[in-house]
Scaffold this active site. Structure first.
Site, PDB file in Angstrom:
ATOM      1  N   TYR A   1      15.650  30.433   8.056  1.00 31.40           N
ATOM      2  CA  TYR A   1      14.423  31.141   8.461  1.00 31.40           C
ATOM      3  C   TYR A   1      14.257  31.121   9.975  1.00 31.40           C
ATOM      4  CZ  TYR A   1      12.929  30.697   3.567  1.00 31.40           C
ATOM      5  OH  TYR A   1      12.835  30.757   2.212  1.00 31.40           O
TER       6      TYR A   1
ATOM      7  N   MET B   1      12.379  24.267   1.914  1.00 34.24           N
ATOM      8  CA  MET B   1      11.668  23.433   0.931  1.00 34.24           C
ATOM      9  C   MET B   1      12.636  22.579   0.107  1.00 34.24           C
ATOM     10  SD  MET B   1       8.827  24.550  -1.911  1.00 34.24           S
ATOM     11  CE  MET B   1       7.643  25.181  -0.735  1.00 34.24           C
TER      12      MET B   1
ATOM     13  N   ARG C   1     -10.126  -0.058  14.803  1.00 37.08           N
ATOM     14  CA  ARG C   1      -9.987   0.664  13.543  1.00 37.08           C
ATOM     15  C   ARG C   1     -11.048   0.054  12.641  1.00 37.08           C
ATOM     16  NH1 ARG C   1      -4.195   1.042  10.509  1.00 37.08           N
ATOM     17  NH2 ARG C   1      -4.848  -0.986   9.713  1.00 37.08           N
TER      18      ARG C   1
ATOM     19  N   LYS D   1       0.849  -1.202   0.000  1.00 36.85           N
ATOM     20  CA  LYS D   1       0.000   0.000   0.000  1.00 36.85           C
ATOM     21  C   LYS D   1       0.883   1.250   0.000  1.00 36.85           C
ATOM     22  CE  LYS D   1      -0.349  -0.246   5.059  1.00 36.85           C
ATOM     23  NZ  LYS D   1      -1.122  -0.822   6.175  1.00 36.85           N
TER      24      LYS D   1
HETATM   25  C1  LIG Z   1      -0.364  -1.746   6.926  1.00 31.47           C
HETATM   26  C2  LIG Z   1      -0.955  -3.040   7.340  1.00 31.47           C
HETATM   27  C3  LIG Z   1      -0.159  -4.191   7.409  1.00 31.47           C
HETATM   28  C4  LIG Z   1       1.353  -4.145   7.282  1.00 31.47           C
HETATM   29  O1  LIG Z   1       1.894  -3.672   8.505  1.00 31.47           O
HETATM   30  P1  LIG Z   1       3.461  -3.644   8.790  1.00 31.47           P
HETATM   31  O2  LIG Z   1       3.562  -3.271  10.224  1.00 31.47           O
HETATM   32  O3  LIG Z   1       4.039  -2.594   7.902  1.00 31.47           O
HETATM   33  O4  LIG Z   1       4.013  -4.986   8.487  1.00 31.47           O
HETATM   34  C5  LIG Z   1      -0.791  -5.404   7.636  1.00 31.47           C
HETATM   35  N1  LIG Z   1      -2.133  -5.470   7.847  1.00 31.47           N
HETATM   36  C6  LIG Z   1      -2.917  -4.366   7.833  1.00 31.47           C
HETATM   37  C7  LIG Z   1      -4.382  -4.523   8.095  1.00 31.47           C
HETATM   38  C8  LIG Z   1      -2.351  -3.117   7.598  1.00 31.47           C
HETATM   39  O5  LIG Z   1      -3.135  -2.029   7.608  1.00 31.47           O
END
Ligand SMILES: *Cc1c(COP(=O)(O)O)cnc(C)c1O
Length: 355
Positions: A249, A297, A131, A37
């Site tokens: 800055y 930047m 979640r 992802k």
């Molecule tokens: C992002 C995610 C993972 C991977 O997690 P890592 O800690 O990067 O290995 C696995 N399962 C779910 C549901 C996630 O959101």
């Protein structure tokens, strides 16, 4: 004259390949899925899927469009979509044979009404992360058909990076209870952290992101995993500084004594955290070069009093094998995940290292 100006991002595909091998061995007999992802944590989903396929046959993305992007490089793989799908995604899902992760009763009912019989979804339950996920008390509302017709039963741990945390056993117990309702369905509880908790946590499939890219966090890295990203930046200019002069800055740094500084061509536009202002460091030949003043930047200023021979055009290390995203995260007050993700969005020129 300088040969180039822009920072050099190197993604070490060979490290990712080796990390994957070691993780497969660690998790076996469970299978190891690669989580790609957010453009594979910023490192480039296409390259990483090409690197791991066909050894790796299961991938996780967040959104359906990400699944469509990697499908050409993983023709036979299972590609799961973690955030679930909306009605706008149905065409993409069907065309690319993507597998939705369903996380509410409403989503399950909706999916079953679509009549897509050749794709068996995953079901995610919430065991304490609060979640995404169907709540354990709701599971009895699933019809027998909905219960049988899934390809993966999964949940996600809240505190796997703290092996002694009571949440780990607590969530695992709930997972154990609930899985009884889903005989013969493959199970998946753990991401990176959970996989290191041991074989009680690996079940049939582990979903690995962080460790694959060499993020090892507080867990001691006895697997010998290597960081997948190194970053270098060019010195644009070097300047002698008198005592009493300020830098950048806001004039947040004032030289207490004469020193030499370098203006380096990398900034928050490239993904460098502003919170590294007066806190982070760059590196050359094993010497640390403290960041002075506020990160801008496109440029950042560092102290090169200890490396006075640096010249415009020279490369200094921003991330290397010994100063990894985990180390930078401590200096920046964030996680290594966010370090990679942020650099990923700043990468405009990328070098792939195959060796
Ligand atoms: C992002 C995610 C993972 C991977 O997690 P890592 O800690 O990067 O290995 C696995 N399962 C779910 C549901 C996630 O959101």
């Amino acid at each position: 004259m300088k040969t180039a100006i822009q920072p050099v991002f190197t993604v070490h595909l060979n490290h990712i390949r080796n990390n994957y091998k070691m993780l497969c061995a660690k998790a076996a007999p469970a299978r190891t899925a690669a989580v790609v992802k957010d453009n594979a944590y910023g490192l480039g989903a296409e390259h990483i899927v090409r690197t791991l396929y066909p050894t790796c046959r299961t991938f996780f993305v967040a959104y359906a469009w990400e699944g469509a992007q990697i499908r050409p490089f993983a023709p036979d793989a299972d590609i799961y979509v973690l955030q679930g799908i909306g009605s706008d995604d149905l065409k993409t899902v069907k065309e690319n044979h993507l597998i939705p992760v369903l996380s509410s009763l409403e989503d399950v009912a909706w999916w079953h009404n679509q009549g897509i019989s050749d794709i068996k979804p995953a079901l995610q339950i919430d065991t304490g992360l609060n979640r995404l996920g169907v709540r354990p008390t709701e599971l009895n509302q699933l019809t027998p058909e909905q219960r049988q017709n899934i390809s993966l039963f999964m949940s996600h741990l809240a505190c796997p990076d703290t092996p002694d945390h009571p949440m780990n056993a607590y969530q695992r117990n709930i997972f154990e209870e609930c899985r009884q309702l889903f005989p013969h369905v493959p199970l998946s509880l753990s991401a990176s952290g959970g996989t290191l908790l041991g074989s009680e946590y690996t079940y049939d499939l582990v979903r690995i992101g962080a460790l694959l890219y060499g993020i090892t966090r507080p867990t001691p890295d006895d697997l010998g995993l290597k960081s997948a990203l190194t970053v270098q930046a060019r010195v644009l200019q070097t300047v002698p500084l008198n005592a009493g002069e300020n830098i950048s800055y806001g004039a947040t740094f004032t030289a207490a004594h004469p020193m030499k500084i370098a203006i380096v061509s990398i900034g928050y536009g490239d993904g460098l955290f502003v919170s590294l202002s007066n806190k982070g460091r760059f590196w050359v030949d094993g010497k640390s070069l403290p960041i002075l003043g506020r990160v801008c930047m496109d440029s950042t200023i560092c102290d090169i009093t200890k490396a006075p021979d640096l010249r415009p055009g020279d490369l200094i290390d921003v991330l290397n094998d010994t100063y990894t995203p985990d180390d930078m995260a401590r200096d920046a007050g964030t996680s290594a995940y966010e370090i990679l993700s942020r650099f990923g969005k700043g990468i405009r020129f990328i070098r792939k290292e195959e060796k």
